[in-house]
Design a protein around this motif. Structure first.
Motif, PDB file in Angstrom:
ATOM      1  N   GLN A   1       0.833  -1.196   0.000  1.00  0.00           N
ATOM      2  CA  GLN A   1       0.000   0.000   0.000  1.00  0.00           C
ATOM      3  C   GLN A   1       0.874   1.255   0.000  1.00  0.00           C
ATOM      4  O   GLN A   1       2.062   1.207   0.329  1.00  0.00           O
ATOM      5  CB  GLN A   1      -0.924   0.010   1.214  1.00  0.00           C
ATOM      6  N   ASP A   2       0.268   2.379  -0.374  1.00  0.00           N
ATOM      7  CA  ASP A   2       0.946   3.669  -0.250  1.00  0.00           C
ATOM      8  C   ASP A   2       0.808   4.155   1.187  1.00  0.00           C
ATOM      9  O   ASP A   2      -0.268   4.036   1.790  1.00  0.00           O
ATOM     10  CB  ASP A   2       0.347   4.696  -1.206  1.00  0.00           C
TER      11      ASP A   2
ATOM     12  N   TYR B   1      -0.951   7.065   7.534  1.00  0.00           N
ATOM     13  CA  TYR B   1      -2.106   6.326   7.030  1.00  0.00           C
ATOM     14  C   TYR B   1      -1.724   5.631   5.730  1.00  0.00           C
ATOM     15  O   TYR B   1      -0.815   6.055   5.012  1.00  0.00           O
ATOM     16  CB  TYR B   1      -3.327   7.224   6.845  1.00  0.00           C
ATOM     17  N   ALA B   2      -2.421   4.534   5.470  1.00  0.00           N
ATOM     18  CA  ALA B   2      -2.153   3.715   4.292  1.00  0.00           C
ATOM     19  C   ALA B   2      -3.361   3.731   3.364  1.00  0.00           C
ATOM     20  O   ALA B   2      -4.502   3.849   3.815  1.00  0.00           O
ATOM     21  CB  ALA B   2      -1.835   2.283   4.708  1.00  0.00           C
ATOM     22  N   THR B   3      -3.088   3.605   2.070  1.00  0.00           N
ATOM     23  CA  THR B   3      -4.161   3.523   1.082  1.00  0.00           C
ATOM     24  C   THR B   3      -3.780   2.476   0.032  1.00  0.00           C
ATOM     25  O   THR B   3      -2.594   2.239  -0.214  1.00  0.00           O
ATOM     26  CB  THR B   3      -4.380   4.864   0.354  1.00  0.00           C
TER      27      THR B   3
ATOM     28  N   LYS C   1      16.839   9.215   4.919  1.00  0.00           N
ATOM     29  CA  LYS C   1      16.669   9.785   3.580  1.00  0.00           C
ATOM     30  C   LYS C   1      15.769  11.020   3.644  1.00  0.00           C
ATOM     31  O   LYS C   1      14.740  11.004   4.325  1.00  0.00           O
ATOM     32  CB  LYS C   1      16.056   8.766   2.618  1.00  0.00           C
ATOM     33  N   TYR C   2      16.176  12.054   2.915  1.00  0.00           N
ATOM     34  CA  TYR C   2      15.380  13.276   2.889  1.00  0.00           C
ATOM     35  C   TYR C   2      14.076  13.034   2.138  1.00  0.00           C
ATOM     36  O   TYR C   2      14.064  12.490   1.032  1.00  0.00           O
ATOM     37  CB  TYR C   2      16.170  14.392   2.204  1.00  0.00           C
ATOM     38  N   VAL C   3      12.960  13.434   2.742  1.00  0.00           N
ATOM     39  CA  VAL C   3      11.639  13.258   2.133  1.00  0.00           C
ATOM     40  C   VAL C   3      11.125  14.553   1.533  1.00  0.00           C
ATOM     41  O   VAL C   3      10.757  14.606   0.351  1.00  0.00           O
ATOM     42  CB  VAL C   3      10.625  12.728   3.172  1.00  0.00           C
ATOM     43  N   GLY C   4      11.079  15.643   2.334  1.00  0.00           N
ATOM     44  CA  GLY C   4      10.531  16.878   1.784  1.00  0.00           C
ATOM     45  C   GLY C   4      10.449  18.004   2.793  1.00  0.00           C
ATOM     46  O   GLY C   4      10.924  17.898   3.936  1.00  0.00           O
ATOM     47  N   TYR C   5       9.794  19.072   2.358  1.00  0.00           N
ATOM     48  CA  TYR C   5       9.764  20.339   3.089  1.00  0.00           C
ATOM     49  C   TYR C   5       8.402  20.988   2.906  1.00  0.00           C
ATOM     50  O   TYR C   5       7.769  20.849   1.850  1.00  0.00           O
ATOM     51  CB  TYR C   5      10.855  21.257   2.544  1.00  0.00           C
TER      52      TYR C   5
ATOM     53  N   THR D   1       6.250   6.100   1.064  1.00  0.00           N
ATOM     54  CA  THR D   1       6.261   4.666   0.745  1.00  0.00           C
ATOM     55  C   THR D   1       7.648   4.155   0.383  1.00  0.00           C
ATOM     56  O   THR D   1       8.114   3.136   0.900  1.00  0.00           O
ATOM     57  CB  THR D   1       5.289   4.380  -0.416  1.00  0.00           C
ATOM     58  N   LYS D   2       8.323   4.859  -0.521  1.00  0.00           N
ATOM     59  CA  LYS D   2       9.592   4.346  -1.037  1.00  0.00           C
ATOM     60  C   LYS D   2      10.740   4.423  -0.042  1.00  0.00           C
ATOM     61  O   LYS D   2      11.807   3.841  -0.269  1.00  0.00           O
ATOM     62  CB  LYS D   2       9.975   5.090  -2.315  1.00  0.00           C
TER      63      LYS D   2
END
Length: 251
Positions: free
Chosen positions: A156-157, A234-236, A176-180, A193-194
């Motif tokens: 799942q995502d 949360y997962a989808t 690992k950098y994800v975001g801002y 997810t990744k």
């Protein structure tokens, strides 16, 4: 003509390299208010079935995992003193403290409580000169927390939801950098997810008192720093509804 074209390309490459070298960090760059943040969407939770949706309690859903509670936490008064590589899997946070999420620095005893109805809270530190933001008195909180990824979320995502982070939010998962994200009173969501692996995972966050976006917050309110609203995973399913809109018909 070819020689001139090659010269132009070389010049543009050099200029681009210099610009990248001198590029301001995201919290000083008015052209950047998010990196890898999910597009804004309607506020809803995608339950597994109609019965759970009618009950409308996402905490009872198998797709929900609360990330609220105590996180390992480090506070510095000046941003330049924030720990480096604190998001690494090998970083030792044993000397850090436990801090509540949600939780505001000043309410929990870190930094000064400031109320202003006119002007900015940095008025005694540096002059307003947008988009300039200084590092002195720019409180910075660094957070770390491990969690166990539910086994039935495989395939799942998975999204990380932070309801409100003032003034900005940076996120890492497993080093690992994800975001801002800026926009401190609006939820930020990231698809992580990744970056995940089976079993135990690490999420790290950093929140700053001020960023260039703080120039848009010259209004009547208490100037607090931190995370003020709910935080969860949360997962989808891979195929799912991401947004919804209700459009009125013409009458």
């Amino acid at each position: 003509m070819l020689k001139q074209l090659l010269l132009s390309v070389a010049c543009m490459t050099a200029i681009g390299a210099q610009a990248a070298k001198n590029h301001e960090p995201m919290w000083k760059d008015p052209l950047v208010n998010q990196v890898n943040r999910e597009p804004r969407r309607a506020n809803f939770f995608a339950f597994e079935n109609a019965d759970k949706a009618k009950a409308n309690d996402k905490t009872k859903s198998g797709r929900f995992l609360s990330m609220e509670g105590k996180w390992r936490f480090n506070f510095v008064k000046d941003h330049n003193l924030a720990p480096k590589d604190f998001f690494s899997l090998k970083f030792d946070d044993s000397k850090w403290v436990d801090f509540p999420v949600p939780g505001l620095f000043e309410i929990e005893g870190y930094g000064d409580k400031i109320y202003r109805n006119v002007g900015y809270s940095w008025c005694t530190t540096f002059d307003s000169n947008p988009p300039y933001i200084g590092e002195t008195n720019n409180y910075t909180g660094s957070y770390r927390r491990t969690f166990e990824l539910p086994a039935d979320w495989n395939g799942q995502d998975v999204y990380f939801h932070v309801g409100s982070a003032t003034s900005n939010l940076s996120v890492w998962v497993n080093g690992k950098y994800v975001g801002y994200s800026e926009d401190s009173k609006v939820a930020a969501e990231f698809n992580i997810t990744k970056y995940l692996k089976k079993g135990q995972n690490l999420i790290a966050m950093q929140v700053m008192r001020w960023c260039d976006g703080s120039y848009l917050e010259d209004q009547d309110f208490w100037r607090f720093t931190g995370i003020a609203r709910e935080v969860y995973l949360y997962a989808t399913p891979k195929t799912h509804m991401r947004d919804i809109a209700v459009v009125g018909g013409q009458g």
